[in-house]
Design a protein around this motif. Structure first.
Motif, PDB file in Angstrom:
ATOM      1  N   GLN A 125      42.169  24.831  -5.625  1.00  0.00           N
ATOM      2  CA  GLN A 125      42.800  25.837  -4.526  1.00  0.00           C
ATOM      3  C   GLN A 125      41.416  26.268  -3.943  1.00  0.00           C
ATOM      4  N   ARG A 136      41.766  26.801   2.277  1.00  0.00           N
ATOM      5  CA  ARG A 136      42.543  26.034   2.901  1.00  0.00           C
ATOM      6  C   ARG A 136      42.820  26.314   4.223  1.00  0.00           C
ATOM      7  N   VAL A 173      49.602  22.683   3.887  1.00  0.00           N
ATOM      8  CA  VAL A 173      48.892  22.511   2.631  1.00  0.00           C
ATOM      9  C   VAL A 173      48.133  21.233   2.465  1.00  0.00           C
ATOM     10  N   PRO A 221      51.113  28.090  -4.721  1.00  0.00           N
ATOM     11  CA  PRO A 221      50.063  28.771  -3.927  1.00  0.00           C
ATOM     12  C   PRO A 221      49.270  29.440  -4.623  1.00  0.00           C
ATOM     13  N   ASP A 229      46.673  33.393  -1.493  1.00  0.00           N
ATOM     14  CA  ASP A 229      47.616  33.047  -0.133  1.00  0.00           C
ATOM     15  C   ASP A 229      48.950  33.585  -0.304  1.00  0.00           C
ATOM     16  N   GLU A 247      57.532  28.315  -1.578  1.00  0.00           N
ATOM     17  CA  GLU A 247      56.190  27.613  -1.226  1.00  0.00           C
ATOM     18  C   GLU A 247      55.903  26.537  -2.271  1.00  0.00           C
ATOM     19  N   ARG A 301      55.014  22.606  -1.957  1.00  0.00           N
ATOM     20  CA  ARG A 301      53.743  21.909  -2.682  1.00  0.00           C
ATOM     21  C   ARG A 301      54.177  20.825  -3.652  1.00  0.00           C
TER      22      ARG A 301
END
Length: 636
Positions: A5, A8, A13, A110, A114, A299, A303
């Protein structure tokens, strides 16, 4: 340690690889870019079994710093021992490569940073479950001898079954490089502890202070010590009290105690979990599947749909594995002269393999035999069995005799169009006098079989006699089958592998092999000696790897759980010249074969502690002298 992470881009993503991004890292094919931060870039990849992983490629500038590499290697070894439910495990790494990297399990969720930016502060129940999970993660991390040093919202991922703490230990390695003082920022001032900001000793209590800051941020959406320039935030952390006016009442005691200026006054991790339980409405904490708000859970779903890894070209089609009725699969052809597809004229005798009895060759195939036909008819209509002359990807039958004419020489056949596929014909009605022809054919087959059987018996009897002579201790002679291979043409050479009898094992325990030193397995007392380059038998190179130095020597890293024995080391062929120490863990074993014919088994017992002035590997060594397999070649 870990790190998928990084900071970003907001556009999505999974970012496509840019022109300056690599396509592979140490064999991992990269599918997308996940982000970039102060330490390097993070990419999405997959294991051979299809498991998604996050590859963090460290910036080249850090790789040029020797002290960074040393600390990074130590942190990687420690991180590989961290196996908590709320951490992203480190599954692979190479701190000694041209550009250091590490791989962790990919978490489809996330980061806390985020999630708060996109959806605002989290509910109290979610924060309690978040803090309790993070406390469990820190308990495992601290148990491995690691202080995180950079616990912040971007290093906490929100998965469907709880949080995942990542990037533990990286900040310690980064502290070693001068780059941190020249424009490269490692760590976030808003989530540092007072002792860390003041340059004092960092302990496990430092992570507890950061945990309190993360809890305040998750429940309010803003840092407890405010925002602004790094120097201003650090001043407030050291000299002022945090602003907790927006923290929910049920979380106030937890956050306040964690943010104590004195490290000794902060609660332990077990006390933090107890505070979370006390603040919870139920008697115990339970983590339901919907522990996160609906918007954050959505989310996770996005992902989870990670880009597929790059596809490799499909393998070429293979020949059918089951033969059609009436056909037998052909064997692959060995190189021979004349060229493939040409056998001896019908009725002649040719050896089928070196050392085997001679057998009759097949009669010629009918005109039009296929050029890539993997099966040959086992019984032709009204004739003896067909024997294939060649395997797939070449003619199963080669016409050695044209219809009504002489045999085709290779130069005439070469370059002709491929014959049309052969179609077996149904049996024809028996003609008058056919019974006599059948009797003759059967008699011919029986005669060939009898001759082949007698030849085989003679050859095998001769070989058996020679084996008995060798068992009695007498030489077998130059013309023996074991040295000649049994071929009718003679000459050539046959490799022969032999093994020495199992000798007594010599065991040397608790050897501290320091980087820059070596071991010689033939010594009566095996002790570390200075030097890492030369015709030694095993050295610990200062580059961070074990090295098989002697000419003809090699190493084999045994699999976890594989028993290290003399037989296992003799049988293994997964040879390498060096094994990086970061690939090792306590209990792993390495087979050592020396160029002088000795076998050794290294059992890893431990590594030098972080505060040791020297880097060393503690090991047990078992040596079997003159026990290595040897290969010799006899020439007739």
């Amino acid at each position: 340690m870990g790190g998928q992470q990084a900071d970003r881009d907001e556009s999505g993503v999974f970012q496509p690889l840019a022109a300056d991004d690599p396509t592979t890292v140490a064999g991992y094919r990269l599918a997308a870019r996940l982000g970039a931060g102060g330490m390097g870039k993070v990419y999405l990849s997959y294991t051979p079994g299809g498991r998604a992983v996050a590859i963090k490629l460290i910036r080249p500038e850090f790789g040029e710093d020797a002290e960074f590499r040393r600390r990074f290697a130590q942190e990687v070894r420690s991180a590989q021992r961290v196996q908590g439910l709320f951490t992203a495990p480190v599954i692979d790494a190479d701190p000694d490569g041209a550009q250091p990297w590490l791989a962790t399990a990919y978490v489809p969720g996330p980061s806390l940073a985020d999630a708060v930016v996109a959806h605002g502060a989290l509910p109290v129940e979610t924060v309690l479950l978040l803090v309790a999970g993070m406390a469990e993660a820190l308990h495992v991390i601290h148990g491995a001898g690691i202080v995180h040093r950079d616990l912040k919202p971007s290093n906490v991922l929100l998965a469907a079954d709880g949080p995942r703490v990542i990037d533990f230990g990286i900040a310690h390695a980064a502290d070693a490089t001068s780059l941190t003082g020249s424009g490269v920022t490692i760590g976030t001032p808003s989530f540092m502890a007072p002792e860390q900001a003041a340059g004092r000793q960092v302990t496990a209590a430092t992570d507890v202070f950061a945990l309190g800051q993360v809890a305040a941020y998750a429940s309010t959406g803003v840092p407890a010590f405010g925002e602004g320039t790094g120097h201003g935030v650090l001043y407030r952390i050291v000299h002022e009290e945090p602003d907790l006016s927006a923290v929910p009442e049920r979380l106030t005691e937890l956050v306040t105690r964690c943010l104590a200026k004195d490290p000794e006054a902060r609660p332990s991790l077990s006390e933090i979990i107890g505070l979370c339980q006390a603040a919870n409405a139920a008697t115990v904490l339970r983590r339901p599947e919907d522990w996160l708000p609906v918007a954050v859970s959505a989310e996770i779903t996005a992902r989870a749909a990670a880009p597929a890894p790059p596809q490799t070209p499909p393998p070429p089609p293979t020949a059918p594995s089951v033969a059609p009725a009436g056909y037998a699969p052909t064997a692959p052809a060995a190189p021979s002269t004349p060229p493939p597809g040409y056998g001896p004229p019908p009725g002649t005798v040719a050896p089928s393999a070196p050392g085997a009895a001679s057998v009759p060759t097949a009669p010629p195939a009918p005109a039009g035999a296929p050029s890539a036909f993997p099966y040959a008819p086992t019984q032709g209509p009204g004739s003896s069995a067909y024997a294939p002359t060649q395997g797939p990807a070449s003619s199963a039958y080669a016409p050695t005799q044209g219809p009504g004419g002489p045999a085709y020489p290779p130069q005439q056949w070469s370059g002709r169009p491929a014959p049309t596929p052969y179609q077996p014909q149904p049996p024809r009605p028996a003609k008058k006098g056919g019974g006599r022809g059948l009797v003759v054919a059967v008699a011919a087959v029986l005669a060939f079989a009898l001759a082949g059987g007698v030849t085989a018996y003679v050859v095998l009897k001769d070989k058996d006699g020679q084996s008995s002579s060798r068992a009695d201790g007498r030489p077998s002679g130059k013309g023996s089958a074991s040295t000649q291979g049994g071929g009718s043409t003679g000459g050539g050479s046959t490799p022969k592998t032999s093994q020495a009898p199992a000798p007594q094992a010599a065991t040397f325990r608790d050897i501290n092999l320091t980087a820059g030193y070596h071991l010689t397995l033939g010594d009566d007392e095996v002790r570390p000696q200075d030097g890492e380059d030369g015709n030694y038998e095993l050295s610990y190179d200062t580059g961070g790897y074990l090295d098989a130095e002697s000419s003809g020597g090699n190493l084999v890293l045994l699999d976890p759980g594989q028993e290290g024995t003399l037989e296992a080391c003799r049988a293994e062929t997964r040879f390498t010249q060096n094994i990086y120490v970061n690939k090792l863990s306590k209990g792993r074993q390495v087979c050592v074969t020396t160029g002088t014919g000795h076998l050794g088994l290294v059992t890893v017992k431990g590594f030098s502690p972080e505060d040791s002035p020297s880097t060393y590997l503690t090991l047990d060594l078992t040596v079997w002298r003159n026990a290595a397999p040897s290969t010799s070649t006899s020439t007739g």
